[in-house]
Design a protein around this motif. Structure first.
Motif, PDB file in Angstrom:
ATOM      1  N   MET A   1       0.824  -1.191   0.000  1.00 15.46           N
ATOM      2  CA  MET A   1       0.000   0.000   0.000  1.00 15.46           C
ATOM      3  C   MET A   1       0.872   1.260   0.000  1.00 15.46           C
ATOM      4  O   MET A   1       0.632   2.177  -0.759  1.00 15.46           O
ATOM      5  CB  MET A   1      -0.919  -0.048   1.215  1.00 15.46           C
ATOM      6  N   TRP A   2       1.890   1.295   0.853  1.00 19.55           N
ATOM      7  CA  TRP A   2       2.713   2.508   0.926  1.00 19.55           C
ATOM      8  C   TRP A   2       3.542   2.694  -0.335  1.00 19.55           C
ATOM      9  O   TRP A   2       3.834   3.826  -0.733  1.00 19.55           O
ATOM     10  CB  TRP A   2       3.598   2.496   2.166  1.00 19.55           C
ATOM     11  N   SER A   3       3.923   1.609  -0.970  1.00 11.09           N
ATOM     12  CA  SER A   3       4.661   1.751  -2.227  1.00 11.09           C
ATOM     13  C   SER A   3       3.756   2.343  -3.311  1.00 11.09           C
ATOM     14  O   SER A   3       4.209   3.119  -4.153  1.00 11.09           O
ATOM     15  CB  SER A   3       5.246   0.415  -2.682  1.00 11.09           C
ATOM     16  N   TRP A   4       2.478   2.015  -3.273  1.00 14.02           N
ATOM     17  CA  TRP A   4       1.508   2.586  -4.204  1.00 14.02           C
ATOM     18  C   TRP A   4       1.409   4.089  -3.987  1.00 14.02           C
ATOM     19  O   TRP A   4       1.451   4.871  -4.939  1.00 14.02           O
ATOM     20  CB  TRP A   4       0.146   1.920  -4.005  1.00 14.02           C
ATOM     21  N   VAL A   5       1.302   4.503  -2.728  1.00 16.24           N
ATOM     22  CA  VAL A   5       1.220   5.927  -2.392  1.00 16.24           C
ATOM     23  C   VAL A   5       2.505   6.642  -2.810  1.00 16.24           C
ATOM     24  O   VAL A   5       2.459   7.702  -3.441  1.00 16.24           O
ATOM     25  CB  VAL A   5       0.950   6.123  -0.877  1.00 16.24           C
ATOM     26  N   ALA A   6       3.650   6.063  -2.483  1.00 13.56           N
ATOM     27  CA  ALA A   6       4.929   6.687  -2.833  1.00 13.56           C
ATOM     28  C   ALA A   6       5.089   6.794  -4.346  1.00 13.56           C
ATOM     29  O   ALA A   6       5.622   7.796  -4.848  1.00 13.56           O
ATOM     30  CB  ALA A   6       6.085   5.894  -2.227  1.00 13.56           C
ATOM     31  N   HIS A   7       4.613   5.805  -5.082  1.00 12.96           N
ATOM     32  CA  HIS A   7       4.712   5.842  -6.535  1.00 12.96           C
ATOM     33  C   HIS A   7       3.876   6.998  -7.088  1.00 12.96           C
ATOM     34  O   HIS A   7       4.326   7.720  -7.989  1.00 12.96           O
ATOM     35  CB  HIS A   7       4.255   4.504  -7.124  1.00 12.96           C
ATOM     36  N   ARG A   8       2.678   7.182  -6.565  1.00 19.32           N
ATOM     37  CA  ARG A   8       1.806   8.280  -7.029  1.00 19.32           C
ATOM     38  C   ARG A   8       2.391   9.630  -6.635  1.00 19.32           C
ATOM     39  O   ARG A   8       2.406  10.558  -7.430  1.00 19.32           O
ATOM     40  CB  ARG A   8       0.396   8.142  -6.454  1.00 19.32           C
ATOM     41  N   VAL A   9       2.871   9.752  -5.404  1.00 19.28           N
ATOM     42  CA  VAL A   9       3.434  11.029  -4.943  1.00 19.28           C
ATOM     43  C   VAL A   9       4.666  11.397  -5.763  1.00 19.28           C
ATOM     44  O   VAL A   9       4.812  12.553  -6.196  1.00 19.28           O
ATOM     45  CB  VAL A   9       3.766  10.966  -3.433  1.00 19.28           C
ATOM     46  N   THR A  10       5.569  10.449  -5.989  1.00 15.96           N
ATOM     47  CA  THR A  10       6.758  10.756  -6.779  1.00 15.96           C
ATOM     48  C   THR A  10       6.378  11.111  -8.212  1.00 15.96           C
ATOM     49  O   THR A  10       7.000  11.992  -8.814  1.00 15.96           O
ATOM     50  CB  THR A  10       7.775   9.600  -6.765  1.00 15.96           C
ATOM     51  N   GLY A  11       5.367  10.474  -8.749  1.00 12.81           N
ATOM     52  CA  GLY A  11       4.904  10.818 -10.099  1.00 12.81           C
ATOM     53  C   GLY A  11       4.400  12.248 -10.176  1.00 12.81           C
ATOM     54  O   GLY A  11       4.712  12.983 -11.119  1.00 12.81           O
ATOM     55  N   VAL A  12       3.636  12.671  -9.178  1.00 15.14           N
ATOM     56  CA  VAL A  12       3.124  14.045  -9.145  1.00 15.14           C
ATOM     57  C   VAL A  12       4.270  15.039  -8.965  1.00 15.14           C
ATOM     58  O   VAL A  12       4.312  16.081  -9.635  1.00 15.14           O
ATOM     59  CB  VAL A  12       2.067  14.201  -8.027  1.00 15.14           C
ATOM     60  N   LEU A  13       5.220  14.728  -8.096  1.00 15.58           N
ATOM     61  CA  LEU A  13       6.372  15.623  -7.902  1.00 15.58           C
ATOM     62  C   LEU A  13       7.185  15.772  -9.184  1.00 15.58           C
ATOM     63  O   LEU A  13       7.610  16.878  -9.536  1.00 15.58           O
ATOM     64  CB  LEU A  13       7.263  15.101  -6.775  1.00 15.58           C
ATOM     65  N   ILE A  14       7.396  14.685  -9.893  1.00 18.60           N
ATOM     66  CA  ILE A  14       8.131  14.735 -11.157  1.00 18.60           C
ATOM     67  C   ILE A  14       7.354  15.564 -12.180  1.00 18.60           C
ATOM     68  O   ILE A  14       7.928  16.373 -12.912  1.00 18.60           O
ATOM     69  CB  ILE A  14       8.420  13.319 -11.677  1.00 18.60           C
ATOM     70  N   PHE A  15       6.030  15.411 -12.218  1.00 17.97           N
ATOM     71  CA  PHE A  15       5.207  16.199 -13.129  1.00 17.97           C
ATOM     72  C   PHE A  15       5.359  17.689 -12.844  1.00 17.97           C
ATOM     73  O   PHE A  15       5.534  18.493 -13.770  1.00 17.97           O
ATOM     74  CB  PHE A  15       3.736  15.789 -13.024  1.00 17.97           C
ATOM     75  N   PHE A  16       5.290  18.084 -11.561  1.00 17.14           N
ATOM     76  CA  PHE A  16       5.417  19.500 -11.234  1.00 17.14           C
ATOM     77  C   PHE A  16       6.802  20.031 -11.571  1.00 17.14           C
ATOM     78  O   PHE A  16       6.949  21.163 -12.034  1.00 17.14           O
ATOM     79  CB  PHE A  16       5.068  19.762  -9.769  1.00 17.14           C
ATOM     80  N   PHE A  17       7.847  19.222 -11.364  1.00 13.24           N
ATOM     81  CA  PHE A  17       9.184  19.652 -11.771  1.00 13.24           C
ATOM     82  C   PHE A  17       9.218  19.897 -13.274  1.00 13.24           C
ATOM     83  O   PHE A  17       9.752  20.909 -13.737  1.00 13.24           O
ATOM     84  CB  PHE A  17      10.253  18.623 -11.393  1.00 13.24           C
ATOM     85  N   LEU A  18       8.689  18.961 -14.044  1.00 13.71           N
ATOM     86  CA  LEU A  18       8.705  19.121 -15.503  1.00 13.71           C
ATOM     87  C   LEU A  18       7.922  20.357 -15.935  1.00 13.71           C
ATOM     88  O   LEU A  18       8.337  21.075 -16.852  1.00 13.71           O
ATOM     89  CB  LEU A  18       8.155  17.865 -16.180  1.00 13.71           C
ATOM     90  N   PHE A  19       6.814  20.633 -15.266  1.00  6.91           N
ATOM     91  CA  PHE A  19       6.021  21.820 -15.572  1.00  6.91           C
ATOM     92  C   PHE A  19       6.838  23.086 -15.339  1.00  6.91           C
ATOM     93  O   PHE A  19       6.911  23.965 -16.201  1.00  6.91           O
ATOM     94  CB  PHE A  19       4.746  21.819 -14.709  1.00  6.91           C
ATOM     95  N   VAL A  20       7.481  23.192 -14.183  1.00  6.19           N
ATOM     96  CA  VAL A  20       8.312  24.359 -13.874  1.00  6.19           C
ATOM     97  C   VAL A  20       9.500  24.435 -14.824  1.00  6.19           C
ATOM     98  O   VAL A  20       9.881  25.520 -15.280  1.00  6.19           O
ATOM     99  CB  VAL A  20       8.769  24.329 -12.400  1.00  6.19           C
ATOM    100  N   HIS A  21      10.092  23.289 -15.127  1.00  5.63           N
ATOM    101  CA  HIS A  21      11.240  23.250 -16.029  1.00  5.63           C
ATOM    102  C   HIS A  21      10.867  23.793 -17.417  1.00  5.63           C
ATOM    103  O   HIS A  21      11.618  24.575 -18.007  1.00  5.63           O
ATOM    104  CB  HIS A  21      11.773  21.826 -16.131  1.00  5.63           C
ATOM    105  N   VAL A  22       9.727  23.392 -17.933  1.00  5.18           N
ATOM    106  CA  VAL A  22       9.284  23.890 -19.241  1.00  5.18           C
ATOM    107  C   VAL A  22       9.032  25.390 -19.172  1.00  5.18           C
ATOM    108  O   VAL A  22       9.408  26.144 -20.084  1.00  5.18           O
ATOM    109  CB  VAL A  22       8.032  23.129 -19.725  1.00  5.18           C
ATOM    110  N   LEU A  23       8.407  25.851 -18.085  1.00  2.29           N
ATOM    111  CA  LEU A  23       8.138  27.288 -17.952  1.00  2.29           C
ATOM    112  C   LEU A  23       9.419  28.105 -17.888  1.00  2.29           C
ATOM    113  O   LEU A  23       9.549  29.121 -18.585  1.00  2.29           O
ATOM    114  CB  LEU A  23       7.287  27.562 -16.706  1.00  2.29           C
ATOM    115  N   ASP A  24      10.366  27.697 -17.034  1.00  2.00           N
ATOM    116  CA  ASP A  24      11.571  28.528 -16.922  1.00  2.00           C
ATOM    117  C   ASP A  24      12.446  28.430 -18.168  1.00  2.00           C
ATOM    118  O   ASP A  24      13.086  29.396 -18.557  1.00  2.00           O
ATOM    119  CB  ASP A  24      12.354  28.260 -15.641  1.00  2.00           C
TER     120      ASP A  24
END
Length: 114
Positions: free
Chosen positions: A1-24
């Motif tokens: 269960m916790w690996s599922w949560v960690a997988h989703r959280v890391t995916g969202v964090l990576i998405f936000f990094f990519l969003f900021v990276h494209v903007l800057d």
């Protein structure tokens, strides 16, 4: 269960990094000086720690993704999912330990001197 949560959280964090990276990075087309100013603000210890966190998120997400693929497509995957999770965590810890100094060397030098 916790690996599922960690997988989703890391995916969202990576998405936000990519969003900021494209903007800057898109600032280069608007104003190269603005881009240089934004990139200059990234050169501090807090952002350096965030870079280490980004590496941690990417590595965990990638390794756990391979584990999820193995569980889904290997006939014995569900039986060995716990062992594979511990293998993912072990490999992740080793890789993060190896990435510690190369990523944080500038911050360590700033904090503790040359």
């Amino acid at each position: 269960m916790w690996s599922w949560v960690a997988h989703r959280v890391t995916g969202v964090l990576i998405f936000f990094f990519l969003f900021v990276h494209v903007l800057d990075t898109s600032l280069v087309r608007v104003s190269p000086e603005a881009y240089d100013n934004v990139v200059a603000t990234y050169k501090n210890p807090v952002v350096n720690l965030m870079e280490y966190g980004l590496v941690a998120a990417i590595l965990f997400h990638a390794l756990n993704g391979l584990r999820v693929i193995a569980v889904d497509f290997w006939s014995k995957g569900p039986r060995y999912q716990r062992q594979m999770l511990w293998a993912v965590v072990g490999v992740w810890v080793v890789l993060m330990a190896g990435a510690f100094y190369p990523i944080l060397q500038h911050t360590l030098r700033e904090l503790f001197g040359s």
